[in-house]
Design a protein around this motif. Structure first.
Motif, PDB file in Angstrom:
ATOM      1  N   ARG A  72      48.980  17.212  86.729  1.00 41.97           N
ATOM      2  CA  ARG A  72      49.053  16.308  87.875  1.00 41.97           C
ATOM      3  C   ARG A  72      50.334  16.462  88.689  1.00 41.97           C
ATOM      4  O   ARG A  72      50.374  16.060  89.833  1.00 41.97           O
ATOM      5  N   GLY A  73      51.380  16.965  88.103  1.00 39.11           N
ATOM      6  CA  GLY A  73      52.648  17.041  88.816  1.00 39.11           C
ATOM      7  C   GLY A  73      53.398  15.725  88.754  1.00 39.11           C
ATOM      8  O   GLY A  73      53.027  14.806  88.032  1.00 39.11           O
ATOM      9  N   ASP A  74      54.421  15.627  89.538  1.00 40.85           N
ATOM     10  CA  ASP A  74      55.299  14.463  89.556  1.00 40.85           C
ATOM     11  C   ASP A  74      54.716  13.385  90.462  1.00 40.85           C
ATOM     12  O   ASP A  74      54.516  13.627  91.661  1.00 40.85           O
ATOM     13  N   PRO A  75      54.450  12.184  89.934  1.00 43.42           N
ATOM     14  CA  PRO A  75      53.891  11.133  90.786  1.00 43.42           C
ATOM     15  C   PRO A  75      54.853  10.677  91.889  1.00 43.42           C
ATOM     16  O   PRO A  75      54.431  10.033  92.842  1.00 43.42           O
ATOM     17  N   ALA A  76      56.111  11.024  91.781  1.00 41.32           N
ATOM     18  CA  ALA A  76      57.086  10.676  92.818  1.00 41.32           C
ATOM     19  C   ALA A  76      57.078  11.683  93.972  1.00 41.32           C
ATOM     20  O   ALA A  76      57.826  11.531  94.932  1.00 41.32           O
ATOM     21  N   ASP A  77      56.230  12.691  93.894  1.00 46.05           N
ATOM     22  CA  ASP A  77      56.125  13.713  94.937  1.00 46.05           C
ATOM     23  C   ASP A  77      54.780  13.543  95.651  1.00 46.05           C
ATOM     24  O   ASP A  77      53.754  14.049  95.189  1.00 46.05           O
ATOM     25  N   ILE A  78      54.789  12.823  96.766  1.00 47.77           N
ATOM     26  CA  ILE A  78      53.530  12.543  97.465  1.00 47.77           C
ATOM     27  C   ILE A  78      52.872  13.810  97.973  1.00 47.77           C
ATOM     28  O   ILE A  78      51.642  13.898  98.034  1.00 47.77           O
ATOM     29  N   GLN A  79      53.638  14.835  98.306  1.00 47.84           N
ATOM     30  CA  GLN A  79      53.038  16.095  98.758  1.00 47.84           C
ATOM     31  C   GLN A  79      52.260  16.761  97.619  1.00 47.84           C
ATOM     32  O   GLN A  79      51.185  17.319  97.838  1.00 47.84           O
ATOM     33  N   ALA A  80      52.804  16.688  96.400  1.00 48.23           N
ATOM     34  CA  ALA A  80      52.089  17.225  95.234  1.00 48.23           C
ATOM     35  C   ALA A  80      50.810  16.434  94.991  1.00 48.23           C
ATOM     36  O   ALA A  80      49.770  17.006  94.652  1.00 48.23           O
ATOM     37  N   THR A  81      50.873  15.122  95.184  1.00 43.99           N
ATOM     38  CA  THR A  81      49.679  14.285  95.003  1.00 43.99           C
ATOM     39  C   THR A  81      48.633  14.607  96.057  1.00 43.99           C
ATOM     40  O   THR A  81      47.435  14.661  95.753  1.00 43.99           O
ATOM     41  N   LEU A  82      49.060  14.835  97.300  1.00 39.53           N
ATOM     42  CA  LEU A  82      48.100  15.216  98.342  1.00 39.53           C
ATOM     43  C   LEU A  82      47.444  16.554  98.020  1.00 39.53           C
ATOM     44  O   LEU A  82      46.234  16.727  98.235  1.00 39.53           O
ATOM     45  N   ALA A  83      48.209  17.496  97.494  1.00 37.41           N
ATOM     46  CA  ALA A  83      47.634  18.796  97.096  1.00 37.41           C
ATOM     47  C   ALA A  83      46.665  18.609  95.934  1.00 37.41           C
ATOM     48  O   ALA A  83      45.588  19.232  95.911  1.00 37.41           O
ATOM     49  N   LEU A  84      47.016  17.757  94.973  1.00 33.10           N
ATOM     50  CA  LEU A  84      46.123  17.447  93.849  1.00 33.10           C
ATOM     51  C   LEU A  84      44.824  16.836  94.369  1.00 33.10           C
ATOM     52  O   LEU A  84      43.726  17.223  93.947  1.00 33.10           O
ATOM     53  N   PHE A  85      44.952  15.896  95.295  1.00 35.32           N
ATOM     54  CA  PHE A  85      43.785  15.263  95.901  1.00 35.32           C
ATOM     55  C   PHE A  85      42.862  16.313  96.530  1.00 35.32           C
ATOM     56  O   PHE A  85      41.662  16.339  96.258  1.00 35.32           O
ATOM     57  N   GLU A  86      43.413  17.196  97.353  1.00 38.70           N
ATOM     58  CA  GLU A  86      42.586  18.196  98.037  1.00 38.70           C
ATOM     59  C   GLU A  86      41.894  19.124  97.038  1.00 38.70           C
ATOM     60  O   GLU A  86      40.707  19.440  97.191  1.00 38.70           O
TER      61      GLU A  86
END
Length: 172
Positions: A72-86
């Motif tokens: 999942r990556g770091d939850p404090a990194d919104i860009q990583a979360t957006l990439a996870l979402f996509e």
């Protein structure tokens, strides 16, 4: 016909979820409304993760969360979360395209190791209740987080309160 309606709803709601996740500001990523709540970043990451669960829910009769590993990556990194979402949306979309009217009636169970945590339930109910509605629930929470931190909530089903007020003030 039901499958086409589910696919259309999925696509519409993906767009809405994307707008909401894109509205999460890095400056407020650690905000949480109470000591027992997730941070805004953790909540955003959870929303992105639910899309990953479509694969297990739609392609397996028994989905064991204990044996499923998702980076999942770091939850404090919104860009990583957006990439996870996509990435997860693409997996969810592919899994949804495998669904048939018959498979919606198939019994499905979620386990964590040997412990059953959900089901058995018809897969169609899992799709609506555990996947679609689960996302909607957490999106509502995210809207509260955004408003509590003074951020803009994007309109998803028409204008938001703030957008309505701005339109009224522009007319005056």
């Amino acid at each position: 016909m039901i499958i086409q309606a589910l696919l259309q709803e999925f696509e519409h709601e993906v767009t809405s979820t994307r707008k909401l996740l894109q509205a999460v500001p890095a400056k407020d990523i650690d905000f949480k409304p109470s000591p027992i709540s997730w941070t805004m970043g953790q909540l955003a990451q959870h929303i992105a993760t639910i899309y990953y669960w479509y694969v297990g829910a739609l392609t397996k009769d028994v989905y064991d969360m204990a044996s499923d590993r998702l980076e999942r990556g770091d939850p404090a990194d919104i860009q990583a979360t957006l990439a996870l979402f996509e990435a997860n949306v693409e997996k969810a979309r592919a899994a949804l395209k495998t669904v048939t009217e018959e498979s919606l009636q198939t019994q499905w169970t979620m386990k964590v190791g040997e412990r059953t945590v959900l089901g058995p339930l018809p897969r169609g109910g899992v799709l609506r209740g555990f996947l679609f509605n689960h996302i909607y629930h957490h999106r509502g929470e995210m809207m509260v987080y955004l408003r509590a931190t003074g951020n803009v909530v994007p309109g998803m089903y028409g204008p938001t309160y703030e957008q309505e007020q701005a339109m009224r003030n522009a007319v005056k």
